[in-house]
Design a protein around this motif. Structure first.
Motif, PDB file in Angstrom:
ATOM      1  N   PRO A  86      28.542  50.628  30.053  1.00 46.69           N
ATOM      2  CA  PRO A  86      29.929  50.707  29.724  1.00 46.69           C
ATOM      3  C   PRO A  86      30.457  50.093  31.197  1.00 46.69           C
ATOM      4  O   PRO A  86      30.617  50.001  31.741  1.00 46.69           O
ATOM      5  CB  PRO A  86      30.284  52.190  29.111  1.00 46.69           C
ATOM      6  N   ARG A  87      31.520  48.967  30.052  1.00 43.86           N
ATOM      7  CA  ARG A  87      31.595  48.442  31.232  1.00 43.86           C
ATOM      8  C   ARG A  87      33.729  48.337  31.344  1.00 43.86           C
ATOM      9  O   ARG A  87      34.351  48.077  30.229  1.00 43.86           O
ATOM     10  CB  ARG A  87      31.929  46.788  31.113  1.00 43.86           C
ATOM     11  N   PHE A  88      34.255  48.346  32.717  1.00 46.01           N
ATOM     12  CA  PHE A  88      35.882  48.158  32.118  1.00 46.01           C
ATOM     13  C   PHE A  88      36.027  46.810  33.647  1.00 46.01           C
ATOM     14  O   PHE A  88      35.113  46.745  34.767  1.00 46.01           O
ATOM     15  CB  PHE A  88      36.133  49.890  33.114  1.00 46.01           C
ATOM     16  N   GLU A  89      37.908  47.165  33.787  1.00 42.30           N
ATOM     17  CA  GLU A  89      37.487  45.665  34.920  1.00 42.30           C
ATOM     18  C   GLU A  89      38.750  46.938  35.776  1.00 42.30           C
ATOM     19  O   GLU A  89      39.331  47.535  35.284  1.00 42.30           O
ATOM     20  CB  GLU A  89      38.622  45.323  34.148  1.00 42.30           C
ATOM     21  N   VAL A  90      38.404  46.082  37.433  1.00 46.35           N
ATOM     22  CA  VAL A  90      39.346  46.920  38.664  1.00 46.35           C
ATOM     23  C   VAL A  90      40.472  45.478  38.961  1.00 46.35           C
ATOM     24  O   VAL A  90      39.888  44.670  39.357  1.00 46.35           O
ATOM     25  CB  VAL A  90      38.310  46.867  39.698  1.00 46.35           C
ATOM     26  N   LEU A  91      41.209  45.625  39.460  1.00 49.68           N
ATOM     27  CA  LEU A  91      42.788  44.895  39.841  1.00 49.68           C
ATOM     28  C   LEU A  91      43.028  44.766  41.107  1.00 49.68           C
ATOM     29  O   LEU A  91      42.790  46.199  41.537  1.00 49.68           O
ATOM     30  CB  LEU A  91      43.946  45.612  38.573  1.00 49.68           C
ATOM     31  N   VAL A  92      42.361  43.771  41.348  1.00 51.57           N
ATOM     32  CA  VAL A  92      42.568  43.712  43.428  1.00 51.57           C
ATOM     33  C   VAL A  92      43.651  42.688  43.320  1.00 51.57           C
ATOM     34  O   VAL A  92      43.748  41.555  43.064  1.00 51.57           O
ATOM     35  CB  VAL A  92      41.681  43.107  43.754  1.00 51.57           C
ATOM     36  N   VAL A  93      45.060  42.916  43.374  1.00 58.04           N
ATOM     37  CA  VAL A  93      45.941  42.281  44.375  1.00 58.04           C
ATOM     38  C   VAL A  93      46.205  42.140  45.215  1.00 58.04           C
ATOM     39  O   VAL A  93      46.349  43.269  46.669  1.00 58.04           O
ATOM     40  CB  VAL A  93      47.443  43.790  43.901  1.00 58.04           C
ATOM     41  N   ASP A  94      46.101  41.629  46.087  1.00 56.46           N
ATOM     42  CA  ASP A  94      45.634  40.703  47.027  1.00 56.46           C
ATOM     43  C   ASP A  94      46.092  39.007  46.993  1.00 56.46           C
ATOM     44  O   ASP A  94      45.232  38.690  46.456  1.00 56.46           O
ATOM     45  CB  ASP A  94      44.479  41.040  48.238  1.00 56.46           C
ATOM     46  N   GLU A  95      46.549  37.970  48.318  1.00 54.81           N
ATOM     47  CA  GLU A  95      46.179  36.859  47.733  1.00 54.81           C
ATOM     48  C   GLU A  95      45.074  36.077  48.910  1.00 54.81           C
ATOM     49  O   GLU A  95      45.608  36.414  50.109  1.00 54.81           O
ATOM     50  CB  GLU A  95      48.213  36.264  48.864  1.00 54.81           C
ATOM     51  N   MET A  96      44.480  35.897  48.321  1.00 56.16           N
ATOM     52  CA  MET A  96      43.941  35.134  48.851  1.00 56.16           C
ATOM     53  C   MET A  96      43.331  34.149  48.386  1.00 56.16           C
ATOM     54  O   MET A  96      43.206  33.725  47.565  1.00 56.16           O
ATOM     55  CB  MET A  96      41.956  36.593  47.978  1.00 56.16           C
ATOM     56  N   SER A  97      41.511  33.777  49.229  1.00 52.02           N
ATOM     57  CA  SER A  97      41.534  32.232  48.634  1.00 52.02           C
ATOM     58  C   SER A  97      40.716  31.724  47.834  1.00 52.02           C
ATOM     59  O   SER A  97      39.703  33.161  47.474  1.00 52.02           O
ATOM     60  CB  SER A  97      41.142  31.652  50.192  1.00 52.02           C
ATOM     61  N   PRO A  98      40.262  30.757  47.669  1.00 55.31           N
ATOM     62  CA  PRO A  98      39.849  30.997  46.401  1.00 55.31           C
ATOM     63  C   PRO A  98      37.784  31.347  46.244  1.00 55.31           C
ATOM     64  O   PRO A  98      37.026  32.363  46.206  1.00 55.31           O
ATOM     65  CB  PRO A  98      39.395  29.032  45.773  1.00 55.31           C
ATOM     66  N   ALA A 132      20.511  52.603  38.411  1.00 54.11           N
ATOM     67  CA  ALA A 132      20.708  54.281  38.153  1.00 54.11           C
ATOM     68  C   ALA A 132      22.283  53.733  37.758  1.00 54.11           C
ATOM     69  O   ALA A 132      23.062  54.868  36.977  1.00 54.11           O
ATOM     70  CB  ALA A 132      20.734  54.581  38.782  1.00 54.11           C
ATOM     71  N   ASP A 133      23.455  53.219  37.661  1.00 55.58           N
ATOM     72  CA  ASP A 133      24.500  53.260  37.327  1.00 55.58           C
ATOM     73  C   ASP A 133      24.763  53.230  35.698  1.00 55.58           C
ATOM     74  O   ASP A 133      24.199  52.236  34.762  1.00 55.58           O
ATOM     75  CB  ASP A 133      25.680  52.129  38.265  1.00 55.58           C
ATOM     76  N   ASP A 134      25.655  54.561  35.532  1.00 50.31           N
ATOM     77  CA  ASP A 134      26.375  54.544  34.305  1.00 50.31           C
ATOM     78  C   ASP A 134      26.901  53.494  33.912  1.00 50.31           C
ATOM     79  O   ASP A 134      26.856  53.750  32.430  1.00 50.31           O
ATOM     80  CB  ASP A 134      26.635  56.108  34.431  1.00 50.31           C
ATOM     81  N   PHE A 135      28.328  52.706  34.245  1.00 47.53           N
ATOM     82  CA  PHE A 135      28.969  52.052  34.468  1.00 47.53           C
ATOM     83  C   PHE A 135      28.888  50.739  35.130  1.00 47.53           C
ATOM     84  O   PHE A 135      28.656  50.814  36.298  1.00 47.53           O
ATOM     85  CB  PHE A 135      30.510  52.635  34.281  1.00 47.53           C
ATOM     86  N   ILE A 136      29.081  49.816  34.671  1.00 52.59           N
ATOM     87  CA  ILE A 136      29.118  48.925  34.901  1.00 52.59           C
ATOM     88  C   ILE A 136      31.148  47.805  35.405  1.00 52.59           C
ATOM     89  O   ILE A 136      31.552  48.326  33.868  1.00 52.59           O
ATOM     90  CB  ILE A 136      28.766  47.744  34.850  1.00 52.59           C
ATOM     91  N   TYR A 137      31.341  47.097  36.628  1.00 52.80           N
ATOM     92  CA  TYR A 137      32.993  46.810  36.195  1.00 52.80           C
ATOM     93  C   TYR A 137      32.517  45.300  36.695  1.00 52.80           C
ATOM     94  O   TYR A 137      31.741  45.144  37.589  1.00 52.80           O
ATOM     95  CB  TYR A 137      33.702  48.049  37.205  1.00 52.80           C
ATOM     96  N   ASP A 138      33.861  44.341  36.632  1.00 54.20           N
ATOM     97  CA  ASP A 138      34.211  43.341  36.979  1.00 54.20           C
ATOM     98  C   ASP A 138      35.613  42.796  37.722  1.00 54.20           C
ATOM     99  O   ASP A 138      36.337  43.905  37.325  1.00 54.20           O
ATOM    100  CB  ASP A 138      34.585  42.827  35.673  1.00 54.20           C
ATOM    101  N   LEU A 139      35.857  41.853  38.843  1.00 55.19           N
ATOM    102  CA  LEU A 139      37.041  42.675  39.181  1.00 55.19           C
ATOM    103  C   LEU A 139      38.037  41.249  38.244  1.00 55.19           C
ATOM    104  O   LEU A 139      37.819  40.032  38.111  1.00 55.19           O
ATOM    105  CB  LEU A 139      36.923  41.334  40.689  1.00 55.19           C
ATOM    106  N   VAL A 140      39.117  41.710  38.729  1.00 52.99           N
ATOM    107  CA  VAL A 140      40.594  41.779  38.789  1.00 52.99           C
ATOM    108  C   VAL A 140      41.345  40.983  39.666  1.00 52.99           C
ATOM    109  O   VAL A 140      41.696  41.996  40.019  1.00 52.99           O
ATOM    110  CB  VAL A 140      41.910  41.134  37.525  1.00 52.99           C
ATOM    111  N   ILE A 141      41.643  39.188  40.211  1.00 48.96           N
ATOM    112  CA  ILE A 141      41.863  39.174  41.875  1.00 48.96           C
ATOM    113  C   ILE A 141      43.400  38.819  41.547  1.00 48.96           C
ATOM    114  O   ILE A 141      43.236  37.134  41.012  1.00 48.96           O
ATOM    115  CB  ILE A 141      40.996  38.752  42.778  1.00 48.96           C
TER     116      ILE A 141
END
Length: 914
Positions: A139-151, A168-177
């Motif tokens: 199962p996959r979820f997404e994490v919102l990161v709020v910060d002004e960052m360079s590419p 061993a992790d039951d879940f994985i996630y990706d970042l939305v910056i």
């Protein structure tokens, strides 16, 4: 700034004309079109390379370039790279980059999707860009990161977090910056995959993206409602201003307001200890930047807590465990089934797991519903968190039983309960059982369509003021209303409760939300749920500004010299404010199985009662024991548990899709040249009289999220957009015939409710685009048939058959059952038992009864007469039968009428003389 082949242009991301900003649908359709078009270009067998064809491809890519900023996995630069390849004529390479996107969107990264040649190498290359394109089944979820960052910093952060994954992790996630406040709110409003948000103080205020007008307006509304009046949102300022606690607080409050399921974390640098103390109420934890692995573990841990379905897991473990059954329940573990010569097909049809899970045991990891201490107790606590209640109770015999539990727990003989006469029959039966006196309220009628709307708040206020004037306000115990109604009319519970409490500060409220459980999981609909409204009122009562406004209003409502209330018209002319010292006692009953995932009869009771421990808990437990089976169905309980897991993790996505698909049906009927000649979708203008709404748009959700937000924030009544009421007068057939003979018998389309000239279609979280397409296809076929049958056309300006009799309001209780002072409350319990004594009860056919009533008799109903659906009684015990009631019943086309036999007639009794 966006780009076209001819140079830079600014283009806003807009929905299709006439359709809501369904970003999930826009995103999927745009990617599908780009893949289709680029595939044709790669084959070289199309003329898409001309200006018009390429323009359409670039139009879709421009939209995606904005949208993908708010989704994890690929991002804006990925879309730009595809556009560059297309511009260079490298169509095959562009197609290779589109492939992983479609695999992710369609969930092809699963155990059922075999890996294709070259996918592993392609995934490895993309991983170097911080993009996960692997076929990972977790199962996959997404994490919102709020910060002004360079590419470069964004890529490094994504790569670093990607490398922290473990097998061993039951879940994985990706970042939305995202870099700004507005982008963070846009992501929360459009991306349902977000489960976690990390706020870092380096964010800015305004977005530079080409957002639609609707989305920008919604962002403003959300920020103003939850985050303040816009402070700290300017696009420029000093770093100190940008990193201020106020800005962090405002953003956190806004995100929590629109998406309360989001888990919030703060990353801080200097003075982290001070920030942790000041902001701990809003954030799960405060981290330093270098604590990324701790953050990673926190994300996974939090999702594991939400994913946990303790009772469902216990049932699974019980089914897998060897056991010897020496208790009641022969069907347990399939004992009486699998060895049978005659009923083996039961196991074949339902499956062995159902039988293995059947048990009457309450130990070994299971639990007792009547005295939960383990897995069921935890499951109900998790449900309380999901539905924003203080406590939640599972019910296995539907909301009919849930309503009886609350009525018995809260009311006693002699209490007065103010009730919408059109509420479900279970409320009327519950009041008969409790012995409370009933004061009925009449909803506004929709005579053109043969059903009722809802009860205006001023009618409730007037009745409370009447009881106050008579010196009987202390007898009024509870107000019971249905939200939303069967036909989709939605109250503003916060306003209703505030205004009623301003007259009687200790009122109890029971909101029947049998059809509204889904509403807790959408940022607009949530505010009109009972639990959310109670939470808002609790916060409002603590506000110093509110206390000041309340004091000023009270000065207007009471005479300064005498201390007596001013005339009622002043009270009715103002929107009354909740007293700061009012006691909030709010109960909501929900048919979870009707609008969320649960087995039939699975319901919940949600409670926010400020005197629960001292005044309600013991009585509630006794009522719960009275109405709950000692042999509850474990499969229903397990389905409530796992249904809660689903809505916490994907409820926003499912409800958003449900509302959008319903609007698609309304849009199709309004736009299709044949459908609009035969059918008409009833709008807010048809279902809510003008005096109860300030918004002007007939279908706010169709106009966009911001329009819906404003209507739901300001109008007294709104219409649930997931329900489509279609007026069918121009077909020449009645609703019941249309339902059974045309929809069900011919095409297998099931609907719950019709009136004489309408059919109600309801979408739910399980409705698919294919199902909507099929419904539209069937309506077109039926429209063609009705046209061929030469049904006489009806003017489009004439909404319905005007020959329908008006819906009858509640007449009155007969003498001996009604109050002596002229107020409307009556003793339904005494009348009910009088109607069971056969000596004075007679059965009278309808035609004869009409003659007797016309001659001046006042017959009294000896029981309930309830057409189903919708399930509210036309007659109750002790009610005087009037010509209006009989006229309505004479033309009623509902096949199922409880308490009435067309051959024998009505059960009546004489009016008592006492």
């Amino acid at each position: 700034m966006q780009h076209s082949p001819d140079g830079p242009v600014v283009r806003e991301l807009e929905p299709n004309p006439g359709m809501p900003a369904s970003v999930w649908r826009l995103r999927l359709d745009a990617w599908e079109y780009v893949r289709y078009a680029v595939r044709l270009l790669a084959r070289g067998d199309t003329d898409l390379s001309d200006a018009a064809g390429l323009s359409e491809i670039h139009r879709s890519l421009r939209a995606l370039e904005t949208v993908e900023m708010y989704w994890a996995g690929f991002g804006q630069r990925y879309v730009k790279s595809i556009r560059s390849l297309i511009d260079a004529g490298e169509y095959r390479a562009a197609l290779d980059r589109i492939g992983p996107v479609m695999q992710r969107m369609r969930g092809s990264g699963s155990l059922d999707a075999p890996e294709r040649p070259g996918e592993s190498e392609q995934a490895a290359k993309l991983a170097d860009e911080g993009i996960d394109a692997s076929a990972d089944a977790r199962p996959r979820f997404e994490v919102l990161v709020v910060d002004e960052m360079s590419p470069a910093d964004r890529d490094n952060l994504k790569i670093e977090m990607l490398r922290m994954r473990a097998e061993a992790d039951d879940f994985i996630y990706d970042l939305v910056i995202v870099p700004s406040v507005e982008d963070a709110i846009a992501a929360a409003l459009t991306n349902p995959n977000l489960q976690v948000c990390v706020i870092r103080p380096g964010f800015t205020g305004r977005s530079t993206q080409a957002l639609s007008r609707d989305l920008r307006r919604t962002i403003t509304l959300a920020y103003e409602q939850y985050g303040g009046t816009g402070k700290g949102r300017s696009s420029r300022g000093t770093s100190t201003q940008l990193a201020s606690i106020q800005r962090i607080v405002s953003l956190a409050d806004t995100l929590r307001g629109i998406r309360p399921e989001l888990d919030l974390y703060l990353v801080a640098g200097a003075h982290i200890e001070d920030l942790a103390g000041a902001l701990s109420r809003r954030f799960r934890r405060v981290f330093r930047r270098e604590d990324r692995f701790e953050m990673h573990l926190s994300f996974l841990r939090r999702i594991s807590h939400v994913y946990d379905a303790p009772f469902f897991t216990a049932i699974q473990e019980h089914a897998r465990r060897p056991a010897g059954v020496f208790h009641a329940l022969p069907v347990s573990r399939g004992g009486s089934v699998v060895g049978s010569k005659w009923i083996r097909d039961m196991a074949d049809f339902y499956g062995l797991n159902l039988l293995l899970a059947e048990t009457s045991a309450t130990s070994g990891g299971l639990d007792s519903l009547l005295a939960p201490v383990h897995t069921l107790k935890k499951a109900q606590e998790l449900a309380a968190r999901a539905f924003h209640s203080d406590t939640t109770w599972f019910v296995t015999n539907g909301t009919s039983t849930a309503n009886k539990i609350v009525h018995q727990a809260v009311t006693a003989p002699g209490d007065i309960v103010i009730v919408d006469r059109n509420c479900h029959k279970s409320h009327h039966h519950a009041l008969m059982l409790s012995g409370a006196r009933v004061a009925y309220l009449d909803a506004y009628p929709l005579n053109d369509y043969a059903f009722y709307g809802a009860v205006p708040v001023n009618r409730i206020k007037q009745l409370l003021l009447d009881y106050r004037a008579a010196g009987r306000l202390d007898e009024v115990r509870m107000v019971t209303l249905t939200n939303c109604t069967f036909d989709g009319i939605v109250y503003d519970p916060e306003r209703v409760m505030a205004e009623c409490l301003a007259i009687k500060p200790d009122l109890v409220f029971l909101w029947d939300e049998a059809w509204f459980a889904f509403a807790a999981f959408h940022p607009v609909t949530r505010r009109r749920t009972a639990m959310s409204a109670a939470k808002q009122l609790e916060a409002l009562k603590r506000s110093a500004e509110h206390a000041d406004a309340y004091a000023k209003q009270r000065a207007r409502l009471f005479d300064a010299e005498t201390g007596e209330p001013v005339p009622d018209d002043v009270w009715l002319g103002e929107q009354l404010l909740v007293p700061p010292d009012a006691t909030l006692r709010v109960y909501a009953t929900q048919s979870t199985h009707k609008t969320l995932t649960a087995l039939r009869q699975g319901s919940m009771i949600h409670v926010r009662d400020q005197v629960w421990r001292t005044e309600a808990e013991e009585a509630f437990h006794e009522a719960y024991m009275t109405h709950t089976s000692t042999s509850p169905n474990y499969q229903i309980l397990a389905s409530l548990d796992i249904g809660r897991r689903q809505v916490e993790l994907e409820g926003f996505e499912l409800v958003q899709r449900q509302l959008d698909l319903a609007t698609s049906v309304a849009h199709a009927v309004a736009r299709h040249p044949l459908l609009k000649k035969t059918f008409r979708v009833l709008t807010t203008h048809d279902l809510v009289p003008a005096e109860y709404r300030s918004s002007k748009r007939p279908m706010p959700h169709r106009d966009g999220l911001s329009t819906m937000w404003e209507a739901w924030a300001g109008d007294e009544f709104v219409v649930d957009p997931s329900r489509i009421t279609v007026e069918i007068t121009r077909t020449g057939v009645d609703g019941d015939t249309f339902k059974h003979e045309y929809l069900m018998d011919r095409y297998g389309i099931q609907v719950n409710k019709t009136s004489q000239n309408t059919v109600l279609f309801m979408t739910n979280i399980g409705t698919s685009r294919s199902a909507v397409a099929y419904l539209i296809e069937v309506l077109v076929k039926l429209a063609e048939q009705f046209q061929d049958d030469e049904v006489p056309p009806t003017s489009a300006a004439e909404p319905a058959d005007r020959s329908l009799p008006p819906l009858p309001d509640f007449s009155e209780f007969a003498g001996g059952y009604r109050a002596a002072d002229g107020l409307p409350d009556g003793d339904i319990r005494t009348a009910y038992y009088a109607g069971l004594r056969g000596g004075q009860v007679e059965l009278v056919p309808g035609e004869e009864l009409r003659r007797r009533v016309a001659a001046g008799e006042r017959p009294v109903s000896a029981g309930f007469v309830t057409p189903y659906p919708p399930g509210f009684p036309v007659l109750v015990p002790g009610q005087v039968i009037t010509p209006d009631v009989l006229a309505f019943m004479a033309v009623l086309d509902t096949r199922e009428i409880h308490g009435y036999d067309a051959r024998q007639g009505y059960r009546i009794m004489p009016e008592p003389t006492g």
